[in-house]
Design a protein around this motif. Structure first.
Motif, short mmCIF file in Angstrom:
data_model
loop_
_atom_site.label_atom_id
_atom_site.label_comp_id
_atom_site.label_asym_id
_atom_site.label_seq_id
_atom_site.Cartn_x
_atom_site.Cartn_y
_atom_site.Cartn_z
N PRO B 80 -35.79 -17.02 -18.47
CA PRO B 80 -36.91 -17.14 -17.64
C PRO B 80 -36.68 -17.34 -16.46
O PRO B 80 -37.75 -17.40 -15.37
N ASP B 81 -35.53 -17.59 -15.80
CA ASP B 81 -35.82 -18.33 -14.88
C ASP B 81 -34.81 -16.66 -13.60
O ASP B 81 -35.10 -16.84 -12.63
N ASP B 82 -35.78 -15.45 -13.89
CA ASP B 82 -35.88 -14.37 -13.52
C ASP B 82 -36.89 -14.58 -13.08
O ASP B 82 -37.22 -13.50 -12.23
N SER B 83 -37.74 -14.83 -12.84
CA SER B 83 -38.98 -15.02 -13.12
C SER B 83 -39.31 -15.04 -11.07
O SER B 83 -39.30 -15.87 -10.95
N ALA B 84 -39.65 -13.98 -11.10
CA ALA B 84 -39.74 -14.28 -9.15
C ALA B 84 -39.88 -12.65 -8.53
O ALA B 84 -40.81 -12.08 -9.26
N THR B 85 -40.19 -13.02 -7.08
CA THR B 85 -40.33 -11.86 -6.82
C THR B 85 -39.17 -10.91 -5.91
O THR B 85 -38.23 -12.30 -5.16
N TYR B 86 -39.25 -10.36 -5.58
CA TYR B 86 -37.93 -9.36 -5.07
C TYR B 86 -37.74 -8.11 -4.45
O TYR B 86 -38.92 -7.08 -5.14
N TYR B 87 -37.10 -8.38 -3.67
CA TYR B 87 -37.75 -7.71 -2.64
C TYR B 87 -36.04 -6.51 -2.24
O TYR B 87 -35.07 -6.79 -2.33
N CYS B 88 -36.33 -5.56 -2.39
CA CYS B 88 -36.00 -4.57 -1.67
C CYS B 88 -35.54 -4.45 0.23
O CYS B 88 -36.52 -5.09 0.56
N GLN B 89 -34.39 -4.48 0.96
CA GLN B 89 -34.19 -4.06 2.43
C GLN B 89 -32.93 -2.89 3.05
O GLN B 89 -32.33 -3.33 2.39
N GLN B 90 -34.05 -2.77 3.91
CA GLN B 90 -32.68 -1.11 4.19
C GLN B 90 -31.85 -2.13 5.88
O GLN B 90 -33.15 -3.47 6.28
#
Lengths: 118, 107
Positions: B80-90
């Motif tokens: 449940p704690d993984d509810s979030a927005t995930y971004y990759c970045q170079q």
């Protein structure tokens, strides 16, 4: 404590300037470079620019080139970002972030909301 | 500038599911790729760097991999704690660029 503490929210009119600060603590400030990243509310992350705290070298995103100044005060371990000629497109949360030696962002400030509105 | 894309833009999964997010770079970034997690009203948090190295303190259910210009973030056993927005970045070249984000929702 290892942290970056940013200044508070700002409300500005179009054409004005804003100066956001970011005070670092808990590590050797001049060993690092830092970036500023902004985020329009509800949108993604955008890199704004970079500064070396060691020598003050900078590089900026094309979108803000000519309107931004970034400085690092080694006497107070504080970063500053000065953004001029503000427009509504500059409304965003501005984050300072520490770059690791291989440049990923390993420490972030909590963000400073800059609102530009007439 | 290097363009980063992510898919999907949103996903909904159940607790315990295995979740995969894909990030693609428009050109080689030589493995200099990071993943961040961001929750509403909070700063991004580093999860993974150099494509597959887990940041200290990040749960081992998070993992990253790379194949050329395609990168993957996997959550094995969604919590449940993984509810979030995930971004990759170079971070190979300035200007550093981020993917548009993947919002992960818990069913």
């Amino acid at each position: 404590q290892v942290q970056l503490v940013q200044s508070g929210a700002e409300v500005k009119k179009p054409g004005a300037s804003v100066k956001v600060s970011c005070k670092s603590s808990g590590y050797n400030f001049t060993d690092y470079s830092f970036s500023w990243v902004r985020q329009v509310p509800g949108q993604g992350l955008e890199w704004v620019g970079w500064i070396s705290a060691h020598n003050g070298n900078t590089d900026f995103a094309e979108k803000v080139q000519g309107r931004v100044t970034m400085t690092a005060d080694t006497s107070t371990n504080t970063l500053y970002m000065d953004l001029r000629s503000l427009t509504s497109d500059d409304t965003a949360v501005y984050y300072c972030a520490r770059e690791s030696p291989i440049r990923y962002f390993d420490l972030w400030g909590r963000g400073t909301l800059v609102s530009v509105s007439s | 500038d290097i363009q980063m894309t992510q898919s999907p833009s949103t996903l909904s999964a159940s607790v315990g599911d295995r979740v995969t997010i894909t990030c693609r770079a428009s050109q080689s970034v030589s493995g200099w790729l990071a993943w961040y997690q961001q929750k509403p009203g909070k700063a991004p948090k580093l999860l993974i760097y150099t494509a597959s190295t887990l940041e200290s303190g990040v749960p081992s259910r998070f993992s990253g991999s790379a194949s050329g210009t395609e990168f993957t973030l996997t959550i094995s056993g969604l919590q449940p704690d993984d509810s979030a927005t995930y971004y990759c970045q170079q971070y190979n070249y300035y200007p550093f660029t981020f993917g548009p984000g993947t919002k992960v929702e818990i069913k």
